[in-house]
Motif scaffolding. Structure first.
Motif, PDB file in Angstrom:
ATOM      1  N   UNK A 141       0.859  -1.190   0.000  1.00  0.00           N
ATOM      2  CA  UNK A 141       0.000   0.000   0.000  1.00  0.00           C
ATOM      3  C   UNK A 141       0.892   1.236   0.000  1.00  0.00           C
ATOM      4  N   UNK A 142       0.554   2.181  -0.843  1.00  0.00           N
ATOM      5  CA  UNK A 142       1.322   3.415  -0.913  1.00  0.00           C
ATOM      6  C   UNK A 142       0.948   4.326   0.247  1.00  0.00           C
ATOM      7  N   UNK A 143       1.972   4.799   0.950  1.00  0.00           N
ATOM      8  CA  UNK A 143       1.753   5.804   1.988  1.00  0.00           C
ATOM      9  C   UNK A 143       2.114   7.155   1.382  1.00  0.00           C
ATOM     10  N   UNK A 144       1.081   7.880   0.970  1.00  0.00           N
ATOM     11  CA  UNK A 144       1.293   9.180   0.310  1.00  0.00           C
ATOM     12  C   UNK A 144       1.459  10.262   1.375  1.00  0.00           C
ATOM     13  N   UNK A 145       2.363  11.228   1.186  1.00  0.00           N
ATOM     14  CA  UNK A 145       2.542  12.278   2.192  1.00  0.00           C
ATOM     15  C   UNK A 145       1.276  13.072   2.483  1.00  0.00           C
ATOM     16  N   UNK A 146       0.387  13.190   1.490  1.00  0.00           N
ATOM     17  CA  UNK A 146      -0.844  13.970   1.682  1.00  0.00           C
ATOM     18  C   UNK A 146      -2.075  13.087   1.764  1.00  0.00           C
ATOM     19  N   UNK A 157      -3.033   4.540   0.338  1.00  0.00           N
ATOM     20  CA  UNK A 157      -3.799   4.519  -0.906  1.00  0.00           C
ATOM     21  C   UNK A 157      -3.222   3.437  -1.810  1.00  0.00           C
ATOM     22  N   UNK A 158      -4.004   3.049  -2.803  1.00  0.00           N
ATOM     23  CA  UNK A 158      -3.561   2.047  -3.765  1.00  0.00           C
ATOM     24  C   UNK A 158      -2.676   2.732  -4.796  1.00  0.00           C
ATOM     25  N   UNK A 159      -1.495   2.210  -5.057  1.00  0.00           N
ATOM     26  CA  UNK A 159      -0.615   2.847  -6.038  1.00  0.00           C
ATOM     27  C   UNK A 159      -1.197   2.746  -7.445  1.00  0.00           C
ATOM     28  N   UNK A 160      -1.205   3.857  -8.141  1.00  0.00           N
ATOM     29  CA  UNK A 160      -1.810   3.913  -9.463  1.00  0.00           C
ATOM     30  C   UNK A 160      -0.775   4.119 -10.568  1.00  0.00           C
ATOM     31  N   UNK A 180       4.280   5.806  -8.047  1.00  0.00           N
ATOM     32  CA  UNK A 180       3.630   5.430  -6.795  1.00  0.00           C
ATOM     33  C   UNK A 180       3.898   3.963  -6.460  1.00  0.00           C
ATOM     34  N   UNK A 181       3.889   3.103  -7.491  1.00  0.00           N
ATOM     35  CA  UNK A 181       4.196   1.693  -7.260  1.00  0.00           C
ATOM     36  C   UNK A 181       5.625   1.533  -6.755  1.00  0.00           C
ATOM     37  N   UNK A 182       6.540   2.275  -7.372  1.00  0.00           N
ATOM     38  CA  UNK A 182       7.948   2.219  -6.944  1.00  0.00           C
ATOM     39  C   UNK A 182       8.078   2.607  -5.477  1.00  0.00           C
ATOM     40  N   UNK A 183       7.431   3.690  -5.072  1.00  0.00           N
ATOM     41  CA  UNK A 183       7.495   4.142  -3.674  1.00  0.00           C
ATOM     42  C   UNK A 183       6.813   3.152  -2.735  1.00  0.00           C
ATOM     43  N   UNK A 184       5.704   2.555  -3.188  1.00  0.00           N
ATOM     44  CA  UNK A 184       4.982   1.592  -2.351  1.00  0.00           C
ATOM     45  C   UNK A 184       5.831   0.353  -2.091  1.00  0.00           C
TER      46      UNK A 184
END
Length: 797
Positions: free
Chosen positions: A280-285, A289-292, A296-300
């Motif tokens: 699961x992606x942990x977005x700073x804001x 969330x699900x990486x799209x 985002x997938x790389x960071x997740x």
């Protein structure tokens, strides 16, 4: 002797098993394990046959000299060889039969061990390397790929062999000379490698041991390793996350556009280090969330790797807040050098585990508020929680909290409903999927290896720092002696002893009745005895290196003959002559008399122990060079994480070099002749001519020793001029700078706190278990009292 051969093979095989278990990583194929074990066992057995062969040769010369003289039993020790009498068949002269049987057995051992080393070293192991690295989905395709990759090597060797045979045919040479010449050509290449590696190791090994005996260089090198391993581990994690992002896109597409390749894609997905759908992606804001998108997938996946390693190494389960702080660092929303773990620890101790807890620090969480008021309120909470960091770090954290709440309140529509899809699905085929699988295999292997190295060096650095701090805390030598003596005598962790043992988060203290005494012994060994032993070992290693170097130089034609004695300046041969004084190496009857300290025509079985010591040192130096140079980073041996490719490379390097090591050592003892003699070694009779240079009257054994001296001088010169002109290091390492060491100190501090947190968790769990056990014991006692009172009440009734 037969029992010695059997015991030798058993010990070597068992040692190889232990070494492989110590070095091997995970998921090593069984065929690799078997091949490497056979190769290492055969190579070590080949070298181990040299002492037995030389002892038998010396004994036969001694027996031939006395020829039935009563002094034979006194001068020629035959008891070791009479164990073959049980197989002598009842012949009258059982000693001669035992010696013939010993020679025939050695002949067979040399042939079989040498054949296994050559087949494994030049054919089988290289083929297995290509088979392991090929990531085709079917075994047949992997075999074909391995054959193609090795076809060029085999073809080149075959072409050279045919050309060589053609030249020899035109010269009128016989077939047996062709075979000998081919062996000589292969042996020449390996002898050159042995000469260069031996010269490097003789110069570098004593220096490496000497540096490990000194606390300051050892700590500095450990810090440098932490810096380098952290850089490599971070890069490897980034590469692996990028590869996993590509595989995740393929996994999404295998249900529609790439449905015809779904079987292969599922196989690749199973090779991933974790379930990709669980990331699961942990977005700073946006928070979880699900990486799209691919980014985002790389960071997740990068966050998921960090979470897995935190649990595996530190026994630490990351909370939502921990993952969110990591996402701020990955997005570079925190200033460089911010104490990320300290921020996470402060928030955890304050009870903030979920993102909603952090959101509640902002007054704008449930409505609009003035920006200045919000900043002051969050800053007050941060100060109360003792969050570490500069004002710049605090402002960045406040801005991230406010931005998250502001964007959450705006209720924006997502930009992508289905997420990023695979590009150009019609261009994907099985061959391209094989390339992706190779990339996953390579990046996973690199990640695990670098992570293992980083963890090991981080623990070692923390332990060295704690050892240094404990040594300084104990004061000078007299004060240390007094306090440690009191602690050992009292044997109790109390205030009277003045010392409570070495405390470090990366080691477990000794417990029990004699725990403090064991702590004292452990500390004295680590801080005093071990450095002294390493210092002594470095001087002994340097002296032995000079002995081997002088012995190598003594066989050079330009120097050989300059000495009047039979040993020709070979110091190794001088030592052997003390236990086996026979011609022509020790003296020549009628021409060169024996030395005053020699007893002529005397052979003792103890000569094998001397030869074993010589070979053990030479093989140890060569293996040190093999691990230190790493042959342009083609392979790397990492304790507990050595991959199949590196194991195979190491095995076939040892198989190729073992015969040359034996040949070189026999040459140092003047027992490697190109024309076999009746009184020569069995090795000489089997492999005569291996050291000859075709078309000349020279031998490699005479020409290559100067390469040992040249390699030794180059290594010494490189070490001496390294600080003056910053010459490139021969082992490929970078020069250690103060900036690297300073950054490594920061990395080590973070790792220390992570290990300290692990011990807090383990101690807390231990206390919880103790409390639970105490509660259960109290409950059981209460139940027994109730039963006792109930029984008394019934008796009264």
């Amino acid at each position: 002797m037969w029992w010695a051969l059997i015991l030798e093979f058993i010990i070597i095989g068992w040692v190889v098993v232990l070494v492989m278990k110590y070095l091997s990583g995970r998921n090593i194929p069984y065929h690799v394990v078997v091949s490497v074990w056979i190769s290492w066992t055969s190579a070590l057995s080949l070298v181990a046959l040299v002492p037995i062969d030389l002892n038998l040769t010396y004994l036969k010369r001694c027996i031939d000299h006395f020829a039935g003289d009563p002094l034979q039993e006194e001068h020629c020790s035959t008891r070791y060889w009479l164990s073959w009498q049980a197989f002598a068949g009842g012949e009258e002269d059982s000693l001669d039969a035992a010696l013939r049987l010993s020679e025939n057995t050695l002949w067979s051992c040399w042939y079989w061990v040498f054949a296994v080393c050559q087949i494994n070293g030049w054919v089988l192991l290289t083929f297995q390397q290509s088979f392991v690295e090929a990531q085709h989905f079917q075994t047949r395709q992997r075999l074909v790929q391995a054959a193609k990759e090795n076809g060029g090597f085999y073809g080149a060797c075959g072409a050279i062999a045919l050309l060589f045979i053609l030249i020899l045919y035109l010269m009128g040479r016989r077939l047996d000379f062709w075979i000998t010449a081919m062996f000589a050509l292969a042996n020449a290449i390996c002898l050159l490698i042995v000469a260069v590696m031996l010269g490097y190791g003789l110069a570098e090994a004593p220096k490496a041991i000497f540096q490990r005996a000194r606390a300051k260089p050892t700590l500095r090198r450990a810090l440098y390793n932490v810096f380098e391993c952290h850089k490599g581990y971070t890069q490897a994690a980034d590469d692996l996350a990028g590869t996993l992002a590509q595989i995740f896109l393929l996994r999404k597409a295998c249900g529609n556009t790439l449905r015809h390749l779904s079987k292969e894609i599922i196989v690749i997905t199973k090779d991933c280090p974790f379930d990709l759908s669980s990331a699961i992606l942990m977005h700073p804001s946006k928070g979880p969330s699900i990486p799209m998108t691919r980014v985002e997938m790389h960071n997740a996946f990068l966050g998921r790797l960090q979470e897995i390693e935190a649990g595996a190494v530190f026994n630490y389960e990351m909370t939502e807040v921990d993952q969110w702080i990591n996402s701020l660092e990955n997005a570079q929303l925190l200033p460089r050098g911010a104490d990320v773990f300290g921020i996470q620890e402060a928030l955890l101790e304050a009870g903030h585990k979920m993102l909603g807890d952090v959101d509640g620090l902002d007054p704008g969480y449930r409505g609009q508020a003035d920006k200045r008021v919000r900043e002051k309120q969050i800053q007050r909470y941060i100060d109360d929680m003792n969050v570490p960091g500069t004002p710049l770090v605090h402002r960045a954290l406040i801005a991230a909290i406010m931005k998250r709440n502001d964007e959450a309140n705006e209720l924006m529509e997502p930009e992508l409903t289905h997420g990023e899809q695979i590009e150009d699905p019609e261009e994907w085929d099985v061959k391209r999927l094989v390339d992706i699988r190779k990339e996953l295999y390579s990046s996973s292997k690199k990640y695990r290896r670098n992570k293992k190295k980083f963890d090991a060096n981080a623990r070692r650095t923390v332990l060295l720092q704690d050892l240094k701090a404990a040594r300084e805390d104990l004061g000078d030598f007299k004060s240390m002696y007094r306090r440690l003596r009191a602690a050992f005598r009292e044997g109790d962790r109390s205030a009277e002893t003045g010392w409570d043992g070495l405390k470090s988060p990366v080691r477990k203290q000794w417990g029990g009745r004699h725990g403090l005494k064991l702590e004292v012994v452990d500390f004295v060994w680590a801080s005093v005895l071990a450095p002294a032993a390493k210092l002594l070992a470095s001087f002994l290693c340097a002296a032995s290196a000079l002995v081997v170097l002088f012995s190598e130089i003594s066989v050079f034609p330009g120097i050989k003959g300059a000495f009047r004695d039979a040993q020709q300046g070979s110091i190794l041969l001088y030592s052997v002559c003390e236990a086996a004084s026979v011609p022509p190496g020790c003296f020549i009857p009628g021409e060169i008399p024996p030395q005053p300290w020699q007893t002529p025509w005397r052979v003792s079985t103890s000569v094998q122990f001397l030869i074993v010591a010589h070979l053990f040192f030479i093989c140890g130096v060569l293996y040190f060079s093999l691990l230190r140079l790493r042959i342009f980073s083609i392979y790397e041996v990492v304790v507990g994480e050595t991959d199949a490719f590196s194991l195979l490379f190491n095995a076939y390097a040892v198989c190729r070099l073992a015969p040359s090591i034996a040949n070189n050592y026999l040459n140092l003892l003047q027992e490697a002749h190109e024309i076999p003699t009746e009184s020569g070694t069995v090795f000489e009779k089997v492999f005569s001519g291996m050291g000859s240079i075709p078309f000349t009257h020279l031998t490699f054994n005479e020409v290559l020793p100067p390469f040992v001296a040249l390699s030794f001088v180059v290594t010494i010169g490189n070490a001496l001029t390294r600080k003056c002109v910053e010459c490139p290091r021969l082992d490929g390492e970078a020069h250690k700078t103060d900036e690297m060491i300073d950054e490594a100190h920061g990395i080590a501090r973070v790792e220390r706190r992570m290990y300290e947190n692990r011990f807090k968790i383990s101690n807390s769990a231990k206390r919880t278990k103790e409390q639970e056990a105490a509660r259960m014991a109290a409950q059981a006692a209460e139940n027994r009292e109730k039963l006792e009172r109930e029984r008394e009440r019934r008796e009264q009734m």
